[in-house]
Design a protein around this motif. Sequence first.
Motif, PDB file in Angstrom:
ATOM      1  N   ALA A  70      24.958  28.347  28.630  1.00 18.87           N
ATOM      2  CA  ALA A  70      23.817  28.389  27.625  1.00 18.87           C
ATOM      3  C   ALA A  70      22.975  29.689  28.094  1.00 18.87           C
ATOM      4  CB  ALA A  70      23.115  27.575  28.203  1.00 18.87           C
ATOM      5  N   PHE A  71      22.224  30.502  27.196  1.00 20.15           N
ATOM      6  CA  PHE A  71      21.135  30.955  27.019  1.00 20.15           C
ATOM      7  C   PHE A  71      22.110  32.529  27.355  1.00 20.15           C
ATOM      8  CE2 PHE A  71      17.919  28.286  27.404  1.00 20.15           C
ATOM      9  CZ  PHE A  71      16.957  28.741  26.822  1.00 20.15           C
ATOM     10  N   ASN A  72      23.353  32.268  27.387  1.00 20.73           N
ATOM     11  CA  ASN A  72      24.476  33.489  27.616  1.00 20.73           C
ATOM     12  C   ASN A  72      24.473  34.180  29.134  1.00 20.73           C
ATOM     13  OD1 ASN A  72      26.315  35.139  27.166  1.00 20.73           O
ATOM     14  ND2 ASN A  72      25.188  36.938  25.978  1.00 20.73           N
ATOM     15  N   MET A  73      24.262  32.977  30.295  1.00 17.82           N
ATOM     16  CA  MET A  73      24.075  33.816  31.689  1.00 17.82           C
ATOM     17  C   MET A  73      25.008  34.067  31.981  1.00 17.82           C
ATOM     18  SD  MET A  73      23.397  29.808  33.566  1.00 17.82           S
ATOM     19  CE  MET A  73      23.167  28.599  32.467  1.00 17.82           C
ATOM     20  N   LYS A  74      25.977  33.620  32.109  1.00 17.57           N
ATOM     21  CA  LYS A  74      27.241  33.899  32.320  1.00 17.57           C
ATOM     22  C   LYS A  74      27.122  34.318  33.803  1.00 17.57           C
ATOM     23  CE  LYS A  74      28.124  37.070  28.487  1.00 17.57           C
ATOM     24  NZ  LYS A  74      28.520  38.316  27.590  1.00 17.57           N
ATOM     25  N   SER A  75      26.788  32.704  34.171  1.00 25.50           N
ATOM     26  CA  SER A  75      26.847  33.208  36.160  1.00 25.50           C
ATOM     27  C   SER A  75      27.644  31.622  36.761  1.00 25.50           C
ATOM     28  CB  SER A  75      25.751  31.552  36.093  1.00 25.50           C
ATOM     29  OG  SER A  75      25.716  30.366  35.638  1.00 25.50           O
ATOM     30  N   ALA A  76      29.332  31.934  35.627  1.00 24.56           N
ATOM     31  CA  ALA A  76      30.136  32.119  36.178  1.00 24.56           C
ATOM     32  C   ALA A  76      30.793  33.051  36.730  1.00 24.56           C
ATOM     33  CB  ALA A  76      31.404  30.986  35.495  1.00 24.56           C
ATOM     34  N   ARG A  77      31.522  32.601  37.971  1.00 18.87           N
ATOM     35  CA  ARG A  77      32.009  34.048  38.794  1.00 18.87           C
ATOM     36  C   ARG A  77      33.723  33.468  39.660  1.00 18.87           C
ATOM     37  NH1 ARG A  77      28.666  35.707  36.982  1.00 18.87           N
ATOM     38  NH2 ARG A  77      26.582  37.661  37.694  1.00 18.87           N
ATOM     39  N   VAL A  78      34.373  34.222  39.558  1.00 26.03           N
ATOM     40  CA  VAL A  78      36.241  33.605  39.237  1.00 26.03           C
ATOM     41  C   VAL A  78      36.587  34.501  40.399  1.00 26.03           C
ATOM     42  CG1 VAL A  78      38.826  33.686  38.291  1.00 26.03           C
ATOM     43  CG2 VAL A  78      36.343  32.925  37.556  1.00 26.03           C
ATOM     44  N   VAL A  79      37.492  34.228  41.885  1.00 28.99           N
ATOM     45  CA  VAL A  79      38.032  35.741  42.315  1.00 28.99           C
ATOM     46  C   VAL A  79      39.560  34.635  42.035  1.00 28.99           C
ATOM     47  CG1 VAL A  79      38.711  35.767  45.081  1.00 28.99           C
ATOM     48  CG2 VAL A  79      36.456  35.389  44.453  1.00 28.99           C
ATOM     49  N   LEU A  80      40.257  35.321  41.841  1.00 25.57           N
ATOM     50  CA  LEU A  80      42.035  35.256  42.618  1.00 25.57           C
ATOM     51  C   LEU A  80      42.720  35.290  43.591  1.00 25.57           C
ATOM     52  CD1 LEU A  80      44.556  34.315  40.527  1.00 25.57           C
ATOM     53  CD2 LEU A  80      44.426  36.697  39.505  1.00 25.57           C
ATOM     54  N   ALA A  81      42.938  34.560  44.254  1.00 19.42           N
ATOM     55  CA  ALA A  81      43.639  34.445  45.311  1.00 19.42           C
ATOM     56  C   ALA A  81      45.110  34.713  45.057  1.00 19.42           C
ATOM     57  CB  ALA A  81      43.237  34.063  46.667  1.00 19.42           C
ATOM     58  N   LEU A  82      45.419  36.166  45.145  1.00 20.46           N
ATOM     59  CA  LEU A  82      47.263  36.874  45.650  1.00 20.46           C
ATOM     60  C   LEU A  82      48.702  36.505  46.621  1.00 20.46           C
ATOM     61  CD1 LEU A  82      47.609  37.830  41.571  1.00 20.46           C
ATOM     62  CD2 LEU A  82      48.132  35.125  41.769  1.00 20.46           C
ATOM     63  N   GLY A  83      49.182  35.847  46.126  1.00 22.98           N
ATOM     64  CA  GLY A  83      49.732  36.913  47.301  1.00 22.98           C
ATOM     65  C   GLY A  83      49.758  36.632  49.058  1.00 22.98           C
ATOM     66  N   GLN A  84      49.301  37.369  49.825  1.00 22.69           N
ATOM     67  CA  GLN A  84      48.835  37.367  51.186  1.00 22.69           C
ATOM     68  C   GLN A  84      47.309  36.196  50.949  1.00 22.69           C
ATOM     69  OE1 GLN A  84      48.965  40.695  53.838  1.00 22.69           O
ATOM     70  NE2 GLN A  84      47.341  39.695  55.676  1.00 22.69           N
TER      71      GLN A  84
END
Length: 190
Positions: free
Chosen positions: A41-55
Amino acid sequence: MSIMESISQRRTYYQINKKLPVDTRKVKEVIQQATELVPDAFNMKSARVVLALGQKQDELWDAVYDAFGGKVPREKIDSFKAGAGTVLYFYDEDVVKSLQEQFALYAVNFPIWAQQANGMLQFTIWTALRDLNIGASLQHYNPVIDEAVKKLFQMPDSWQLVAQMPFGGITAEPEAKEKEDISNRVKICE
């Protein structure tokens, strides 16, 4: 594969390993692309992602176990740790608050819309991973693990953890889903 075929293949996979059927570059690319394409909604771009790999994948699930002080069985945590990685889903409260101030008439809705957008992102990534023949599940160990996760990944306080998605190579298929009477949940009026 059609979108409905992709959705039908998306399942909860608990039995995963670190052997991905594709290069991790492809996983990173799919996650970045999905994050960019999923609307909100409202192009708010509130989502955040962290990708945990390896160690970091291993450290994450050890931190989850520690945060619960042994109240969650080690075997369960280790089943997630056995995966190749984990997608951590957040929303940025600062973005939400900024839009609440800008559009006071809709202020009460922005946290709801942020959660809706995050849910769409989770589902999109989950389905996209399955298209790569990767198994995943969606976990909700927050808020118990929030501080440990923020410390491990040096996250800003404004990032609120929503869900965790461990993923990996598929070692066993889940049991078949029971077919439901969908008319209990969908009403068609003509």
